[in-house]
Write a protein that holds these residues in place. Structure first.
Motif, mmCIF file in Angstrom:
data_model
loop_
_atom_site.group_PDB
_atom_site.id
_atom_site.type_symbol
_atom_site.label_atom_id
_atom_site.label_comp_id
_atom_site.label_asym_id
_atom_site.label_seq_id
_atom_site.Cartn_x
_atom_site.Cartn_y
_atom_site.Cartn_z
ATOM 1 N N GLU A 176 42.768 42.718 31.606
ATOM 2 C CA GLU A 176 43.761 43.140 33.188
ATOM 3 C C GLU A 176 44.638 42.695 32.438
ATOM 4 O OE1 GLU A 176 41.767 42.410 36.178
ATOM 5 O OE2 GLU A 176 40.323 44.352 36.011
ATOM 6 N N GLY A 177 44.899 41.280 31.751
ATOM 7 C CA GLY A 177 46.395 41.291 31.587
ATOM 8 C C GLY A 177 46.582 39.715 31.986
ATOM 9 N N LYS A 178 45.592 39.603 32.803
ATOM 10 C CA LYS A 178 45.847 37.658 33.914
ATOM 11 C C LYS A 178 45.120 36.876 33.233
ATOM 12 C CE LYS A 178 45.238 35.191 37.527
ATOM 13 N NZ LYS A 178 44.813 34.157 37.641
ATOM 14 N N ARG A 179 45.595 35.662 31.962
ATOM 15 C CA ARG A 179 45.033 34.860 31.505
ATOM 16 C C ARG A 179 44.358 34.014 32.332
ATOM 17 N NH1 ARG A 179 46.987 31.295 25.410
ATOM 18 N NH2 ARG A 179 44.708 30.627 25.551
ATOM 19 N N PRO A 180 42.790 33.929 32.206
ATOM 20 C CA PRO A 180 41.894 32.775 33.182
ATOM 21 C C PRO A 180 42.218 32.070 33.038
ATOM 22 C CG PRO A 180 41.052 33.948 31.731
ATOM 23 C CD PRO A 180 41.468 34.289 31.310
#
Length: 274
Positions: free
Chosen positions: A6-10
């Motif tokens: 989804e594009g969010k680096r965890p």
């Protein structure tokens, strides 16, 4: 769909929040090119001390050093833009006590850019995990078969069968209570891994455990068929790149010996542009 896709680096709190959700995906990587391959597909990428056996030909993980972990951690970090980087603490880098563990974990994180470290051990490591977590070092724990203790365990045996199950339960509960944000369950019976997963407030990452774990991890060279020295039961081969590479290298060698390589299209003429 994973947080990375989804594009969010965890970061570690994101991973912990995934408890009971879409399963977490983790693979190892030891080099920049492989990191770039796995990055789009993984939530976490582990620079495992398995690199000692997979890349350096060591008989176990016991000979891996901090310098090796930092070198490969830096290489993998250069190839990641979406997945969270976790680096293993090598044998001898944390067992002496919490202060030693903090010094080495801080060095690993500072020099590699890792978001977290992973260390092996259950209840006896709870004090160290709590010490690290309280000082800003996110810890992924690792219980069950702990390869750094292979000599103590008597080999790479399944852990937690019969009366030994209570030990694994206690270890998993202890590391969760100490502040680990996730725990790897390695080579434990399916039903026991599922039970532990249900009981813990943090995600479990299985390797030779259960499909009911909150995520899974494999050594990338194992699942691609590149490391063939041995094949644990829990490894599924998604490709046979080792065999494919062998065929390609054999074809190259045959063409060199027959003077078919290099062909005209692979050499340069005396004139510019040729």
């Amino acid at each position: 769909m994973s947080a990375t896709v989804e594009g969010k680096r965890p970061v570690p709190p994101d991973i912990r929040a995934r408890k009971g959700g879409v399963p977490l995906v983790m693979l190892t990587a030891y080099t920049t090119p492989v990191a770039r391959l796995v990055d789009p597909h993984c939530d976490m990428v582990l620079v495992g001390d398995s690199l000692g056996m997979v890349l350096h030909g060591l008989p176990s993980t016991l000979g891996v050093t901090m310098e090796m972990m930092i070198l490969h951690g830096q290489a993998v970090a250069r190839g990641l833009s979406r997945a969270m980087l976790v680096v293993d603490m090598p044998f001898g880098a944390y067992e002496e006590g919490p202060a030693q563990a903090f010094r080495n974990a801080a060095r690993l994180m500072a020099e590699t850019g890792a978001a977290a470290v992973k260390l092996e051990g259950g209840a006896h490591m709870a004090e160290t995990i709590a010490f690290l977590a309280a000082r800003g070092v996110p810890v992924m724990a690792h219980v069950g078969l702990t390869p750094q203790a292979v000599n103590t365990l008597g080999g790479y045996r399944v852990q937690g069968r019969g009366g030994d199950a209570d030990r694994i339960r206690e270890d998993a509960a202890a590391v969760a209570g100490a502040g680990a944000f996730a725990v790897v369950l390695e080579k434990v019976p399916d039903a026991l891994a599922a039970e532990i997963t249900r009981s813990l407030p943090i995600p479990t990452i299985g390797i030779g455990a259960s499909a009911d774990c909150d995520g899974q991890v494999l050594v990338v060279d194992d699942m691609l068929g590149l490391f063939t020295a041995f094949r644990p039961k829990f490894v599924k081969r998604y490709a046979e790149l080792g065999a494919e590479a062998d065929r390609a290298i054999a074809a190259y060698a045959a063409e060199v010996r027959a003077r078919r390589f290099p062909a005209p299209e692979h050499v340069f003429g005396a004139e510019p542009g040729r």
